[in-house]
Design an enzyme around this catalytic site. Structure first.
Site, mmCIF file in Angstrom:
data_model
loop_
_atom_site.group_PDB
_atom_site.id
_atom_site.type_symbol
_atom_site.label_atom_id
_atom_site.label_comp_id
_atom_site.label_asym_id
_atom_site.label_seq_id
_atom_site.Cartn_x
_atom_site.Cartn_y
_atom_site.Cartn_z
ATOM 1 N N SER A 41 0.374 8.232 16.899
ATOM 2 C CA SER A 41 1.200 7.514 17.871
ATOM 3 C C SER A 41 2.683 7.736 17.640
ATOM 4 O O SER A 41 3.498 7.545 18.534
ATOM 5 C CB SER A 41 0.902 6.012 17.805
ATOM 6 O OG SER A 41 1.308 5.478 16.550
ATOM 7 N N HIS A 55 -4.020 5.152 4.305
ATOM 8 C CA HIS A 55 -4.301 3.765 4.682
ATOM 9 C C HIS A 55 -5.633 3.282 4.129
ATOM 10 O O HIS A 55 -6.168 2.273 4.586
ATOM 11 C CB HIS A 55 -4.266 3.615 6.201
ATOM 12 C CG HIS A 55 -2.898 3.764 6.774
ATOM 13 N ND1 HIS A 55 -2.655 3.990 8.117
ATOM 14 C CD2 HIS A 55 -1.677 3.741 6.176
ATOM 15 C CE1 HIS A 55 -1.345 4.096 8.315
ATOM 16 N NE2 HIS A 55 -0.736 3.951 7.157
#
Length: 237
Positions: free
Chosen positions: A181, A112
């Site tokens: 997550s 990212h």
């Protein structure tokens, strides 16, 4: 479990939480307090670059002020010990901070991007960046102002290094997800890919992730505790 030769580790915001950097999707996480569509998309930057710069300037300062925790240090130790054995660690992170590197990890794939780098929309130059950004900041490469942005992946943009990450995953014999997550793709799909390839999978997390059912085993608790414990156990196998 036999001693693994090629370990693939995926880390998420949970590995840096104890360093004071907020998670995103947990209760009280960053995206529960701020609207990502107003702060973390190319369209948001086009509409209100001043607001977006203010948000990421604060995050950049937070990263600079933070320090690696025991989980980061344990992963750097794992890399070193595996190399001594003739084995290897591929460390892929969804995090934009540099805490893995500061803890001693030599090779990290930031899928990212990195908040301590800036990219020019004009000339596409990418450069290290630790200062605040604004519309008045000139690009060191081309001299134009107004086009610098954090070199991170916003919503709607393609993650980085996907070919390299995919190749490393296919070659692994152990997949470990730490502090993720299980909700952000494509990273959330890596455990299913690993299982389909017959790779052993393990989750280390504060609590079960959205895709916890896909893992062969799991250990839950603070990253600064469960990661060093797991790595110590792994190095004894």
């Amino acid at each position: 479990m036999n001693s693994p030769q090629r370990v693939f580790v995926l880390t998420g915001a949970g590995v840096s939480a104890e360093s004071g950097l907020g998670t995103f999707r947990d209760r009280g996480g960053i995206w529960s307090r701020f609207d990502p569509m107003q702060l973390a998309t190319p369209e948001a930057f086009g509409r209100d670059p001043v607001l977006v710069h203010e948000f990421y300037n604060l995050r950049r300062r937070g990263v600079i002020a933070a320090a690696p925790n025991a989980a980061h240090t344990a992963l750097a130790h794992l890399e070193s010990r595996l190399q001594q054995r003739g084995a290897s660690l591929f460390l892929c992170t969804q995090n934009v901070d540099d805490l893995h590197e500061r803890a001693g990890s030599r090779t990290v794939s930031h899928m990212h991007g990195e908040i301590l780098e800036a990219r020019c929309l004009g000339c596409e130059a990418v450069m290290p960046w630790r200062e605040d950004l604004s519309l008045e900041t000139p690009c060191p490469a081309c001299g134009e102002a107004g086009g610098l942005r954090p070199d991170i992946v916003w919503f709607g943009e393609m993650p980085k290094h996907l070919d390299i990450i995919g190749a490393a995953l296919r070659e692994a014999d152990l997949f470990v997800a730490i502090g993720t997550s299980g909700a952000v793709y494509p990273a959330a799909g890596y455990v299913a890919q690993a299982r389909a390839l017959g790779i052993r999978t393990c989750e280390l997390n504060l609590e079960p992730s959205d895709n916890a059912a896909h893992f062969d085993e799991a250990r839950y608790g603070p990253a600064s505790v469960v990661v060093p414990e797991f790595i110590a156990w792994l190095l004894e196998t």
